[in-house]
Motif scaffolding. Structure first.
Motif, mmCIF file in Angstrom:
data_model
loop_
_atom_site.group_PDB
_atom_site.id
_atom_site.type_symbol
_atom_site.label_atom_id
_atom_site.label_comp_id
_atom_site.label_asym_id
_atom_site.label_seq_id
_atom_site.Cartn_x
_atom_site.Cartn_y
_atom_site.Cartn_z
ATOM 1 N N LEU A 1 -108.378 -49.652 3.767
ATOM 2 C CA LEU A 1 -108.426 -48.252 4.200
ATOM 3 C C LEU A 1 -109.541 -48.011 5.217
ATOM 4 O O LEU A 1 -109.314 -47.358 6.247
ATOM 5 N N ALA A 2 -110.728 -48.529 4.951
ATOM 6 C CA ALA A 2 -111.871 -48.299 5.843
ATOM 7 C C ALA A 2 -111.637 -48.914 7.221
ATOM 8 O O ALA A 2 -112.022 -48.326 8.242
ATOM 9 N N LEU A 3 -110.991 -50.070 7.254
ATOM 10 C CA LEU A 3 -110.760 -50.778 8.517
ATOM 11 C C LEU A 3 -109.435 -50.411 9.175
ATOM 12 O O LEU A 3 -109.160 -50.860 10.280
ATOM 13 N N ARG A 4 -108.643 -49.622 8.467
ATOM 14 C CA ARG A 4 -107.274 -49.327 8.917
ATOM 15 C C ARG A 4 -106.589 -50.648 9.296
ATOM 16 O O ARG A 4 -106.068 -50.826 10.392
ATOM 17 N N ALA A 5 -106.636 -51.552 8.345
ATOM 18 C CA ALA A 5 -106.196 -52.933 8.557
ATOM 19 C C ALA A 5 -104.724 -53.035 8.925
ATOM 20 O O ALA A 5 -104.316 -54.043 9.499
ATOM 21 N N TRP A 6 -103.936 -52.037 8.644
ATOM 22 C CA TRP A 6 -102.518 -52.079 8.982
ATOM 23 C C TRP A 6 -102.304 -52.136 10.493
ATOM 24 O O TRP A 6 -101.246 -52.532 10.946
ATOM 25 N N ARG A 7 -103.329 -51.775 11.269
ATOM 26 C CA ARG A 7 -103.205 -51.843 12.735
ATOM 27 C C ARG A 7 -103.200 -53.289 13.237
ATOM 28 O O ARG A 7 -102.499 -53.606 14.182
ATOM 29 N N HIS A 8 -104.003 -54.139 12.633
ATOM 30 C CA HIS A 8 -104.123 -55.549 13.044
ATOM 31 C C HIS A 8 -104.366 -56.417 11.809
ATOM 32 O O HIS A 8 -105.419 -57.037 11.697
ATOM 33 N N PRO A 9 -103.430 -56.467 10.885
ATOM 34 C CA PRO A 9 -103.703 -57.132 9.600
ATOM 35 C C PRO A 9 -103.947 -58.633 9.675
ATOM 36 O O PRO A 9 -104.574 -59.184 8.788
ATOM 37 N N ARG A 10 -103.474 -59.287 10.736
ATOM 38 C CA ARG A 10 -103.623 -60.748 10.814
ATOM 39 C C ARG A 10 -104.847 -61.186 11.605
ATOM 40 O O ARG A 10 -105.135 -62.383 11.664
ATOM 41 N N ARG A 11 -105.576 -60.268 12.192
ATOM 42 C CA ARG A 11 -106.762 -60.648 12.972
ATOM 43 C C ARG A 11 -107.853 -61.186 12.059
ATOM 44 O O ARG A 11 -108.146 -60.615 11.016
ATOM 45 N N ALA B 1 -102.041 -68.494 10.035
ATOM 46 C CA ALA B 1 -101.067 -67.681 10.780
ATOM 47 C C ALA B 1 -101.340 -67.733 12.276
ATOM 48 O O ALA B 1 -100.405 -67.833 13.077
ATOM 49 N N ALA B 2 -102.613 -67.690 12.666
ATOM 50 C CA ALA B 2 -102.958 -67.756 14.095
ATOM 51 C C ALA B 2 -102.554 -69.103 14.683
ATOM 52 O O ALA B 2 -102.024 -69.166 15.802
ATOM 53 N N LEU B 3 -102.792 -70.173 13.956
ATOM 54 C CA LEU B 3 -102.396 -71.507 14.440
ATOM 55 C C LEU B 3 -100.885 -71.611 14.584
ATOM 56 O O LEU B 3 -100.381 -72.180 15.564
ATOM 57 N N ALA C 1 -98.695 -58.790 4.728
ATOM 58 C CA ALA C 1 -100.114 -59.126 4.875
ATOM 59 C C ALA C 1 -100.927 -58.522 3.727
ATOM 60 O O ALA C 1 -101.780 -59.194 3.137
ATOM 61 N N GLY C 2 -100.663 -57.265 3.399
ATOM 62 C CA GLY C 2 -101.371 -56.620 2.292
ATOM 63 C C GLY C 2 -101.057 -57.279 0.957
ATOM 64 O O GLY C 2 -101.955 -57.506 0.130
ATOM 65 N N ALA C 3 -99.784 -57.604 0.752
ATOM 66 C CA ALA C 3 -99.386 -58.259 -0.495
ATOM 67 C C ALA C 3 -100.000 -59.652 -0.605
ATOM 68 O O ALA C 3 -100.410 -60.073 -1.696
ATOM 69 N N LEU C 4 -100.082 -60.347 0.516
ATOM 70 C CA LEU C 4 -100.690 -61.686 0.508
ATOM 71 C C LEU C 4 -102.173 -61.593 0.165
ATOM 72 O O LEU C 4 -102.679 -62.372 -0.655
ATOM 73 N N ASP C 5 -102.875 -60.631 0.751
ATOM 74 C CA ASP C 5 -104.278 -60.413 0.395
ATOM 75 C C ASP C 5 -104.417 -60.151 -1.104
ATOM 76 O O ASP C 5 -105.256 -60.751 -1.780
ATOM 77 N N HIS D 1 -96.346 -50.750 16.990
ATOM 78 C CA HIS D 1 -96.836 -51.596 18.073
ATOM 79 C C HIS D 1 -98.305 -51.873 17.853
ATOM 80 O O HIS D 1 -99.129 -50.980 17.896
ATOM 81 N N ILE D 2 -98.588 -53.132 17.619
ATOM 82 C CA ILE D 2 -99.946 -53.552 17.301
ATOM 83 C C ILE D 2 -100.290 -54.747 18.162
ATOM 84 O O ILE D 2 -99.556 -55.722 18.205
ATOM 85 N N GLY D 3 -101.411 -54.675 18.813
ATOM 86 C CA GLY D 3 -101.852 -55.808 19.622
ATOM 87 C C GLY D 3 -100.887 -56.078 20.749
ATOM 88 O O GLY D 3 -100.426 -55.185 21.426
ATOM 89 N N ALA D 4 -100.524 -57.331 20.942
ATOM 90 C CA ALA D 4 -99.697 -57.744 22.062
ATOM 91 C C ALA D 4 -98.224 -57.446 21.847
ATOM 92 O O ALA D 4 -97.462 -57.416 22.790
ATOM 93 N N GLY D 5 -97.790 -57.238 20.633
ATOM 94 C CA GLY D 5 -96.373 -57.017 20.385
ATOM 95 C C GLY D 5 -96.147 -56.206 19.128
ATOM 96 O O GLY D 5 -97.079 -55.894 18.405
ATOM 97 N N PRO D 6 -94.887 -55.858 18.886
ATOM 98 C CA PRO D 6 -94.581 -55.041 17.716
ATOM 99 C C PRO D 6 -94.768 -55.823 16.417
ATOM 100 O O PRO D 6 -94.536 -57.026 16.377
ATOM 101 N N MET D 7 -95.201 -55.128 15.413
ATOM 102 C CA MET D 7 -95.339 -55.724 14.084
ATOM 103 C C MET D 7 -94.572 -54.814 13.137
ATOM 104 O O MET D 7 -94.827 -53.615 13.100
ATOM 105 N N SER D 8 -93.637 -55.362 12.424
ATOM 106 C CA SER D 8 -92.807 -54.552 11.542
ATOM 107 C C SER D 8 -93.609 -54.067 10.338
ATOM 108 O O SER D 8 -94.611 -54.671 9.954
ATOM 109 N N ARG D 9 -93.139 -52.997 9.771
ATOM 110 C CA ARG D 9 -93.776 -52.474 8.551
ATOM 111 C C ARG D 9 -93.735 -53.512 7.438
ATOM 112 O O ARG D 9 -94.668 -53.622 6.658
ATOM 113 N N SER D 10 -92.651 -54.268 7.383
ATOM 114 C CA SER D 10 -92.568 -55.293 6.337
ATOM 115 C C SER D 10 -93.606 -56.392 6.567
ATOM 116 O O SER D 10 -94.149 -56.939 5.606
ATOM 117 N N SER D 11 -93.917 -56.718 7.829
ATOM 118 C CA SER D 11 -94.962 -57.710 8.113
ATOM 119 C C SER D 11 -96.327 -57.196 7.687
ATOM 120 O O SER D 11 -97.151 -57.956 7.174
#
Length: 136
Positions: free
Chosen positions: A61-71, A121-123, A19-23, A5-15
């Protein structure tokens, strides 16, 4: 499927993985474009890629980006800064050159790539929310 559960709704591990793979793929594209634009072969792509991949990993790792990877704010900006700074520092530490013009182009291109996909993605999320039927 398990979700975090991240932000306003659930985000799957695959999502999160996507995000990491896209980066990582966009950083790889940056390295490939850079080599090809300078007439270098892709055979040495790893030499160009690894410092920026290292910076990207440090940022995640420093930002723990997995919590909100699309922000864009905090996650995207932090990953962009970490990828550029970490990549340039790792290039210097490994004896690879860093010209001012290279640092400027690196900053601009990685900014467009790492922030750009998050903005798109936000748009798309905003558009999808506007077109959702009201709950009964």
């Amino acid at each position: 499927m398990a979700s975090l559960h991240i932000g306003a709704g659930p985000m799957s591990r695959s999502s999160i993985g996507t995000a990491g793979a896209l980066d990582a793929a966009l950083v790889l594209a940056f390295a490939a474009i850079g080599r090809l634009s300078h007439g270098e072969s892709l055979a040495g792509l790893g030499v160009t890629y690894w410092p920026f991949l290292g910076g990207l990993i440090i940022g995640w790792l420093a930002l723990r980006a997995w919590r909100h990877p699309r922000r864009i704010v905090w996650t995207g900006l932090g990953i962009w800064i970490a990828t550029v700074a970490g990549g340039l520092l790792l290039r210097l530490a490994s004896g690879q050159g860093v010209q001012l013009s290279f640092a400027i182009v690196t900053t601009i291109v990685l900014g467009l790539f790492l922030l750009g996909w998050r903005a798109i993605a936000a748009l798309l999320r905003r558009r999808d929310r506007q077109h959702m039927p009201a709950a009964a």
